[in-house]
Design an enzyme around this catalytic site. Sequence first.
Site, PDB file in Angstrom:
ATOM      1  N   GLY A  31       0.738  -1.250   0.144  1.00 30.31           N
ATOM      2  CA  GLY A  31       0.055  -0.120   0.160  1.00 30.31           C
ATOM      3  C   GLY A  31       0.818   1.288   0.161  1.00 30.31           C
ATOM      4  O   GLY A  31       2.038   1.308  -0.387  1.00 30.31           O
ATOM      5  N   ALA A  32       0.166   2.252   0.408  1.00 27.95           N
ATOM      6  CA  ALA A  32       0.823   3.622   0.399  1.00 27.95           C
ATOM      7  C   ALA A  32       1.354   3.971  -1.144  1.00 27.95           C
ATOM      8  O   ALA A  32       2.790   4.160  -1.497  1.00 27.95           O
ATOM      9  CB  ALA A  32       1.740   3.867   1.325  1.00 27.95           C
ATOM     10  N   HIS A  34       2.539   4.876  -4.939  1.00 30.80           N
ATOM     11  CA  HIS A  34       3.047   5.968  -5.557  1.00 30.80           C
ATOM     12  C   HIS A  34       3.187   5.571  -7.064  1.00 30.80           C
ATOM     13  O   HIS A  34       2.806   4.600  -7.531  1.00 30.80           O
ATOM     14  CB  HIS A  34       4.338   6.419  -5.240  1.00 30.80           C
ATOM     15  CG  HIS A  34       5.379   5.411  -4.723  1.00 30.80           C
ATOM     16  ND1 HIS A  34       5.831   4.543  -5.792  1.00 30.80           N
ATOM     17  CD2 HIS A  34       5.840   4.756  -3.751  1.00 30.80           C
ATOM     18  CE1 HIS A  34       6.650   3.797  -5.407  1.00 30.80           C
ATOM     19  NE2 HIS A  34       6.662   3.926  -4.111  1.00 30.80           N
ATOM     20  N   HIS A  37       4.661   2.012  -7.984  1.00 31.41           N
ATOM     21  CA  HIS A  37       3.704   0.904  -8.063  1.00 31.41           C
ATOM     22  C   HIS A  37       2.893   1.070  -9.105  1.00 31.41           C
ATOM     23  O   HIS A  37       2.569   0.035  -9.732  1.00 31.41           O
ATOM     24  CB  HIS A  37       2.808   0.898  -6.664  1.00 31.41           C
ATOM     25  CG  HIS A  37       3.613   1.072  -5.425  1.00 31.41           C
ATOM     26  ND1 HIS A  37       3.722   1.809  -4.293  1.00 31.41           N
ATOM     27  CD2 HIS A  37       4.091  -0.373  -4.947  1.00 31.41           C
ATOM     28  CE1 HIS A  37       4.244   1.627  -3.366  1.00 31.41           C
ATOM     29  NE2 HIS A  37       4.531   0.294  -3.542  1.00 31.41           N
ATOM     30  N   GLN A  61       7.809  -9.001   7.941  1.00 29.43           N
ATOM     31  CA  GLN A  61       9.223  -8.566   7.278  1.00 29.43           C
ATOM     32  C   GLN A  61       9.733  -7.472   8.106  1.00 29.43           C
ATOM     33  O   GLN A  61      10.832  -6.751   7.756  1.00 29.43           O
ATOM     34  CB  GLN A  61       8.919  -8.484   5.836  1.00 29.43           C
ATOM     35  CG  GLN A  61       7.905  -7.163   5.493  1.00 29.43           C
ATOM     36  CD  GLN A  61       7.981  -7.200   3.895  1.00 29.43           C
ATOM     37  OE1 GLN A  61       7.023  -8.387   3.640  1.00 29.43           O
ATOM     38  NE2 GLN A  61       8.157  -6.504   3.394  1.00 29.43           N
ATOM     39  N   GLN A 155      15.411  -8.024  -2.855  1.00 33.72           N
ATOM     40  CA  GLN A 155      14.099  -8.676  -2.846  1.00 33.72           C
ATOM     41  C   GLN A 155      13.907  -9.267  -3.941  1.00 33.72           C
ATOM     42  O   GLN A 155      13.415 -10.376  -4.266  1.00 33.72           O
ATOM     43  CB  GLN A 155      13.186  -7.544  -2.487  1.00 33.72           C
ATOM     44  CG  GLN A 155      11.628  -8.342  -2.427  1.00 33.72           C
ATOM     45  CD  GLN A 155      10.705  -7.178  -1.977  1.00 33.72           C
ATOM     46  OE1 GLN A 155      10.376  -6.968  -0.844  1.00 33.72           O
ATOM     47  NE2 GLN A 155      10.123  -6.516  -3.018  1.00 33.72           N
ATOM     48  N   MET A 188      11.453   6.804  -5.995  1.00 31.47           N
ATOM     49  CA  MET A 188      10.130   6.713  -5.322  1.00 31.47           C
ATOM     50  C   MET A 188       9.786   5.621  -4.379  1.00 31.47           C
ATOM     51  O   MET A 188      10.302   4.387  -4.529  1.00 31.47           O
ATOM     52  CB  MET A 188       9.180   6.544  -6.411  1.00 31.47           C
ATOM     53  CG  MET A 188       9.059   7.796  -7.197  1.00 31.47           C
ATOM     54  SD  MET A 188       7.625   7.946  -8.550  1.00 31.47           S
ATOM     55  CE  MET A 188       7.905   9.386  -9.409  1.00 31.47           C
TER      56      MET A 188
END
EC number: 6.3.2.1
Length: 287
Positions: A31-32, A34, A37, A61, A155, A188
């Site tokens: 979420g959150a 920008h 994403h 995590q 990741q 970002m």
Amino acid sequence: MRLFKKKRDIQGFITDLHDKKQEIGFVPTMGALHAGHISLVQAARQQSDFTVCSIFVNPTQFNDPRDLEKYPRTIEKDLQLLEQQGCDAVFYPDVAEVYPSGTTHPPHYELGQLEYILEGKYRPGHFQGVADVVSRLFYTVDPDHVFFGRKDLQQCKVIEQLIALNPDFNRIRMHTVPTLREADGLAMSSRNTRLSPGELQKAPAIYQTLNYLKAQLAPGDLTPLLDEARQRLISEGFRPDYISIAQTDTLEECMYWDGQTPVTALIAAFLGPVRLIDNMELYPGRG
């Protein structure tokens, strides 16, 4: 756009799509959202027939409970943004839905050295949490394509290994999407919203340092170059966890460069209370 909160509901829906030979593109997020994403969602729409985005702030995590508590949550804005961008479905579960047996006895994933270097060294247990939640989401969404941002390069390597080691995931195609940046070069990130106006002015120094490393890279001992990069960040008010030049394929640290091996620079540093990460390919190799 469809919103699902229960595994059984989205699994039934996805099964029907697969029966119709529809390919599923999946974008896992916390979420959150920008523009970075959204670039993943756009890539998913181009590569697949049906795009699913998950929004789940995964507690396993976060090795620092305070970081979990402060992580920005903007669900209404996120859903509106995804609908505007043509996302087909959102999976928005609660913790009990993802971890019905709790989070105290998680399975162990064989991640090799990726678990212990760079982010793994400074955030113990982080990648076990990532592997666990992504594995659970893969079983729920059953995607054909998955999309992750290159800003979180380590990741991405972990997810690639997760897919390679689990026969249930072998048909999933992993797509690593380039990092999206602000006009000043700052990568970002949802964490950028926690930076003060003054810190936002300083934050692009990470990008500038990566460019410095790229410009100054030369065969031989890399220690002086890394030391200078560290001092540049410290002088701007950062507290670096690591500044590393690593082999791009394995992320193994490269202290002496032969002038031929593909290498990438990776940085993690605190600016005030906020920890920022970024990376840049320094030398891609020949052909």
